[in-house]
Structure formats: structure tokens, C-alpha cells
Design a protein around this motif. Structure first.
Motif, PDB file in Angstrom:
ATOM      1  N   VAL A 130      -6.123  14.366   1.871  1.00  0.00           N
ATOM      2  CA  VAL A 130      -6.376  13.233   0.982  1.00  0.00           C
ATOM      3  C   VAL A 130      -5.322  12.147   1.191  1.00  0.00           C
ATOM      4  N   VAL A 131      -4.081  12.547   1.413  1.00  0.00           N
ATOM      5  CA  VAL A 131      -3.026  11.567   1.691  1.00  0.00           C
ATOM      6  C   VAL A 131      -3.315  10.833   2.993  1.00  0.00           C
ATOM      7  N   SER A 132      -3.770  11.569   3.997  1.00  0.00           N
ATOM      8  CA  SER A 132      -4.132  10.940   5.267  1.00  0.00           C
ATOM      9  C   SER A 132      -5.270   9.949   5.071  1.00  0.00           C
ATOM     10  N   LEU A 133      -6.265  10.320   4.274  1.00  0.00           N
ATOM     11  CA  LEU A 133      -7.359   9.400   3.978  1.00  0.00           C
ATOM     12  C   LEU A 133      -6.861   8.158   3.257  1.00  0.00           C
ATOM     13  N   SER A 134      -5.934   8.325   2.339  1.00  0.00           N
ATOM     14  CA  SER A 134      -5.399   7.185   1.600  1.00  0.00           C
ATOM     15  C   SER A 134      -4.668   6.224   2.529  1.00  0.00           C
ATOM     16  N   PHE A 135      -3.947   6.748   3.509  1.00  0.00           N
ATOM     17  CA  PHE A 135      -3.259   5.869   4.456  1.00  0.00           C
ATOM     18  C   PHE A 135      -4.255   5.118   5.342  1.00  0.00           C
ATOM     19  N   ILE A 163       3.297  23.833  -2.585  1.00  0.00           N
ATOM     20  CA  ILE A 163       1.915  24.079  -3.020  1.00  0.00           C
ATOM     21  C   ILE A 163       1.091  22.791  -2.981  1.00  0.00           C
ATOM     22  N   ILE A 164       1.586  21.759  -3.678  1.00  0.00           N
ATOM     23  CA  ILE A 164       0.784  20.550  -3.829  1.00  0.00           C
ATOM     24  C   ILE A 164       0.716  19.752  -2.521  1.00  0.00           C
ATOM     25  N   ALA A 165       1.874  19.484  -1.924  1.00  0.00           N
ATOM     26  CA  ALA A 165       1.907  18.641  -0.731  1.00  0.00           C
ATOM     27  C   ALA A 165       1.052  19.195   0.416  1.00  0.00           C
ATOM     28  N   PRO A 166       1.149  20.485   0.767  1.00  0.00           N
ATOM     29  CA  PRO A 166       0.277  20.986   1.851  1.00  0.00           C
ATOM     30  C   PRO A 166      -1.206  20.944   1.497  1.00  0.00           C
ATOM     31  N   SER A 167      -1.524  21.105   0.217  1.00  0.00           N
ATOM     32  CA  SER A 167      -2.931  21.162  -0.180  1.00  0.00           C
ATOM     33  C   SER A 167      -3.607  19.798  -0.138  1.00  0.00           C
ATOM     34  N   ILE A 168      -2.876  18.738  -0.458  1.00  0.00           N
ATOM     35  CA  ILE A 168      -3.489  17.419  -0.539  1.00  0.00           C
ATOM     36  C   ILE A 168      -3.220  16.582   0.713  1.00  0.00           C
ATOM     37  N   ARG A 169      -2.749  17.208   1.786  1.00  0.00           N
ATOM     38  CA  ARG A 169      -2.449  16.455   3.004  1.00  0.00           C
ATOM     39  C   ARG A 169      -3.663  15.689   3.534  1.00  0.00           C
ATOM     40  N   SER A 171       0.826  -1.208   0.000  1.00  0.00           N
ATOM     41  CA  SER A 171       0.000   0.000   0.000  1.00  0.00           C
ATOM     42  C   SER A 171       0.858   1.255   0.000  1.00  0.00           C
ATOM     43  N   VAL A 172       1.955   1.234   0.751  1.00  0.00           N
ATOM     44  CA  VAL A 172       2.869   2.386   0.752  1.00  0.00           C
ATOM     45  C   VAL A 172       3.453   2.592  -0.640  1.00  0.00           C
ATOM     46  N   VAL A 173       3.810   1.495  -1.295  1.00  0.00           N
ATOM     47  CA  VAL A 173       4.365   1.585  -2.657  1.00  0.00           C
ATOM     48  C   VAL A 173       3.337   2.158  -3.620  1.00  0.00           C
ATOM     49  N   GLN A 174       2.101   1.668  -3.533  1.00  0.00           N
ATOM     50  CA  GLN A 174       1.092   2.138  -4.479  1.00  0.00           C
ATOM     51  C   GLN A 174       0.717   3.601  -4.224  1.00  0.00           C
ATOM     52  N   ILE A 175       0.751   4.047  -2.976  1.00  0.00           N
ATOM     53  CA  ILE A 175       0.487   5.461  -2.691  1.00  0.00           C
ATOM     54  C   ILE A 175       1.592   6.328  -3.272  1.00  0.00           C
ATOM     55  N   ALA A 176       2.839   5.883  -3.142  1.00  0.00           N
ATOM     56  CA  ALA A 176       3.953   6.650  -3.701  1.00  0.00           C
ATOM     57  C   ALA A 176       3.860   6.726  -5.224  1.00  0.00           C
ATOM     58  N   ILE A 177       3.555   5.595  -5.857  1.00  0.00           N
ATOM     59  CA  ILE A 177       3.423   5.592  -7.322  1.00  0.00           C
ATOM     60  C   ILE A 177       2.274   6.480  -7.764  1.00  0.00           C
ATOM     61  N   ALA A 178       1.131   6.364  -7.081  1.00  0.00           N
ATOM     62  CA  ALA A 178      -0.040   7.162  -7.450  1.00  0.00           C
ATOM     63  C   ALA A 178       0.219   8.646  -7.266  1.00  0.00           C
ATOM     64  N   LEU A 179       0.910   9.014  -6.193  1.00  0.00           N
ATOM     65  CA  LEU A 179       1.207  10.424  -5.956  1.00  0.00           C
ATOM     66  C   LEU A 179       2.167  10.973  -7.010  1.00  0.00           C
ATOM     67  N   TYR A 180       3.124  10.154  -7.419  1.00  0.00           N
ATOM     68  CA  TYR A 180       4.078  10.602  -8.445  1.00  0.00           C
ATOM     69  C   TYR A 180       3.361  10.862  -9.773  1.00  0.00           C
ATOM     70  N   PHE A 181       2.568   9.894 -10.230  1.00  0.00           N
ATOM     71  CA  PHE A 181       1.897  10.065 -11.520  1.00  0.00           C
ATOM     72  C   PHE A 181       0.823  11.144 -11.455  1.00  0.00           C
ATOM     73  N   PRO A 194      -3.824  15.098  12.559  1.00  0.00           N
ATOM     74  CA  PRO A 194      -5.151  15.720  12.527  1.00  0.00           C
ATOM     75  C   PRO A 194      -5.340  16.535  11.264  1.00  0.00           C
ATOM     76  N   ASP A 195      -6.595  16.728  10.896  1.00  0.00           N
ATOM     77  CA  ASP A 195      -6.901  17.559   9.738  1.00  0.00           C
ATOM     78  C   ASP A 195      -6.632  19.011  10.092  1.00  0.00           C
ATOM     79  N   GLU A 196      -5.881  19.655   9.232  1.00  0.00           N
ATOM     80  CA  GLU A 196      -5.581  21.061   9.414  1.00  0.00           C
ATOM     81  C   GLU A 196      -6.075  21.831   8.201  1.00  0.00           C
ATOM     82  N   LYS A 197      -6.656  22.977   8.486  1.00  0.00           N
ATOM     83  CA  LYS A 197      -7.133  23.819   7.397  1.00  0.00           C
ATOM     84  C   LYS A 197      -5.938  24.482   6.723  1.00  0.00           C
ATOM     85  N   VAL A 198      -5.804  24.217   5.441  1.00  0.00           N
ATOM     86  CA  VAL A 198      -4.666  24.775   4.700  1.00  0.00           C
ATOM     87  C   VAL A 198      -5.164  25.949   3.863  1.00  0.00           C
ATOM     88  N   ASP A 199      -4.607  27.099   4.084  1.00  0.00           N
ATOM     89  CA  ASP A 199      -4.980  28.309   3.339  1.00  0.00           C
ATOM     90  C   ASP A 199      -3.734  28.826   2.625  1.00  0.00           C
TER      91      ASP A 199
END
Length: 318
Positions: free
Chosen positions: A239-244, A231-237, A107-117, A311-316
Motif C-alpha cells: 500500500v505504501v508503494s501504491l501511495s508513492f 508487524i505494521i510496516a512489512p504488512s502495508i508495504r 506528497s512525501v510529507v502527506q504520506i508521512a503524516i497519513a502513516l503516523y495518524f 517489487p511486490d513481495e508476499k508478506v506472511d
């Protein structure tokens, strides 16, 4: 010269409107009560279906876990926590949890691959829609079909052996013949199948980022890596947490692919496969229900811990 005088027309008295008769208090109460009940009337059918097909079966499962029911007989004898004691004291029942580590690593591998593509295909790229379809297509295929396809892929003299022989690296190794290679192969199949799901989640989150941020970053000379990092990493945090969370829950409840390809043989039995066998092969529905309750509690506990740590944090960013 005669002076003409204009006389203003006489005002016709307006008829007074009849006094309104106040509605009785019961009418006001009925109207407000109807307004309060309207949302619940719309929710009545979905709630009834949810309770009937989710909460009632879960309640029955918890009740069965305290009995010795065999799934057929109408007699159910209360045994207390004996089923739970067996799960935690019999090594052969709890050992199957270690198989989940293969799928957790996958699952860690597939998350890394999915995030890259998802990151690469979110930028302007030729044929990116084609690549999106290629990545998501495996998730649309039925799991039974995938199991049979890869069963022939990994069998002796199958597709994998033929490809390796073509490059001069052929071997007589039975990919599904020993626990280590079998679990690794099955975990690899799960990577191929579920990468598309994470890819779509990440791509949707990335595309929801305002385009002005990318334009401002390009004007400042930011590279692709800097755009991803700031830009991308803070915004999709979130969704990444949900994926884990989904990855952990999925690695603990793997069933379809190993059941079809090996039937749980050669050390590939997962906790869910063992639960199904306890219930339908050995007629120990009470013990199987206890195992299902334990799995549910473990998933809820891991999810709670993960939500506390991340925890979920509001990203602005704007």
C-alpha cells in the motif's frame, strides 16, 4: 396343525428405459460455445465504455500529436515529430516540470503524516472515530471550493496574516506573490487536502492485520514502535508503494488548485496548466497533445522503474 406357507409376491418386470438419443454434435458445440461466451457478454458493455471513453481518445491524442491541428479547423497537416522536438528544445515548455518538485516534496510529507495518524488511530484510543472523520473530511470537499477558501486564506491581510499578527509575527509578505512562497503555499494546500486519502488507505491496510499478532507482541513485551516496525510496516508495504506511485503521478499532473488560486501566474504554472493553455488559449492542439503524450510516458516510465526497484513481495507474518 396346518403349516402355512408364505409365497413371495412375483416380481413385476421393470420396463426398460428407452435408449437416450445422443444429441447431435452441433448441440454440444453450441452449449460449450455459449458457456465460453457468457463472461464476455457480461463484459461487453463495460469494455465498450472503456474503449469508447479511454482508448479511443488516447489514440486520437497520439494522432493529433503528430499534426499541427488548431482544435477548430478540419484541416490537419502531418508534421512528424516536430511537436515533440519543440517540447524538449524550448526551455519555456519543459521548465514547468520543475514546479512538480514542490508537490512531490509535499506528497512525501502527506504520506508521512497519513502513516503516523493511521498507525496511532489503529490502536485503542478515545475519540478515534472523530479524529478519523476530521482527517478524511478535507478529501471530500470539492477542489474548486478548496481553491477559493485558501485563496482568501493566503491573500494580503487574509486569515493567515491575521493569525500571524495575533501572535505578533505579522508580515507584509505576499504569499502568492513570488514563485517560491506561492508554490510552497499551493503545495501545502495539497497536503491538507490529500492526506485523508492516504490515511484511509493506510488505515484499511493496518486494520486487515490479524489481531493475534498484536496480542502475541504485547505478551512478548513489544512496544508500539516495535509493533510498527516488525508487524505494521512489512504488512502495508504494497500500500505504501501504491501511495508513492499515486504521489508521483499526482505531482506531475497537478492542475486544479494552482489553476483556481493563481491561474498559473507567478511561476506556478504546472505542466497540465500549460497543456490546457496551449490547447484552448493558443489553439495549438497538436502541440498540447504531444505534451500530454510526453506526460503520460513519463508517468508510465517512473511507475515501471518504481515497480522494478520496489517489487511486490508476499508478506506472511502468521
Amino acid at each position: 396343525m396346518t403349516e402355512t406357507t408364505h409365497t413371495a409376491p412375483a416380481k413385476v418386470p421393470r420396463k426398460a428405459a428407452p435408449p437416450r438419443t445422443p444429441a447431435p454434435d452441433g448441440g454440444h458445440r453450441d452449449g460449450s460455445l455459449l458457456r465460453r461466451l457468457t463472461p464476455w457478454l457480461f463484459l461487453a458493455v463495460p469494455l465498450a465504455l472503456l474503449i469508447t471513453f479511454t482508448y479511443v481518445p488516447v489514440g486520437n491524442m497520439i494522432y493529433y500529436s503528430f499534426t499541427d491541428w488548431d482544435g477548430v479547423s478540419p484541416d490537419r497537416h502531418f508534421t512528424g515529430v516536430d511537436n515533440y522536438e519543440q517540447i524538449f528544445t524550448r526551455p519555456e515548455l519543459f521548465r514547468v516540470f520543475f514546479v512538480s518538485f514542490y508537490y512531490l516534496a509535499a506528497s512525501v510529507v502527506q504520506i508521512a503524516i497519513a502513516l503516523y495518524f493511521a498507525t496511532v488511530l489503529s490502536f485503542d484510543l478515545r475519540f478515534r472515530n472523530l479524529f478519523k472523520g476530521i482527517l478524511f473530511f478535507p478529501y471530500l470537499i470539492n477542489g474548486v471550493a478548496i481553491g477559493f477558501v485558501f485563496l482568501y486564506f493566503f491573500q494580503d491581510g487574509g486569515t493567515l496574516d491575521s493569525v500571524l499578527s495575533f501572535f505578533g509575527a505579522g508580515s507584509g509578505h505576499a504569499w502568492l506573490g513570488d514563485p517560491a512562497s506561492a508554490n510552497t503555499s499551493l503545495a501545502g494546500v495539497s497536503v491538507w487536502r490529500f492526506t485523508g486519502l492516504n490515511f484511509v488507505l493506510f488505515l484499511g491496510a493496518i486494520q486487515s492485520i490479524p489481531g493475534e499478532l498484536y496480542e502475541a507482541a504485547q505478551l512478548d513485551g513489544a512496544t508500539r514502535w516495535q509493533q510498527f516496525r516488525h508487524i505494521i510496516a512489512p504488512s502495508i508495504r504494497p500500500v505504501v508503494s501504491l501511495s508513492f506511485i499515486l504521489a508521483i503521478a499526482g505531482s506531475l499532473s497537478v492542475f486544479e488548485i494552482p489553476y483556481i488560486m493563481t491561474g498559473g501566474a507567478t511561476g506556478t504554472t504546472t505542466f497540465v496548466i500549460q497543456t490546457v493553455k496551449l490547447a484552448f488559449q493558443f489553439n495549438k492542439t497538436g502541440l498540447a497533445s504531444a505534451a500530454a503524450v510526453v506526460l503520460l510516458l513519463i508517468i508510465l516510465l517512473i511507475t515501471w522503474i518504481q515497480r522494478r526497484l520496489v517489487p511486490d513481495e508476499k508478506v506472511d507474518l502468521v
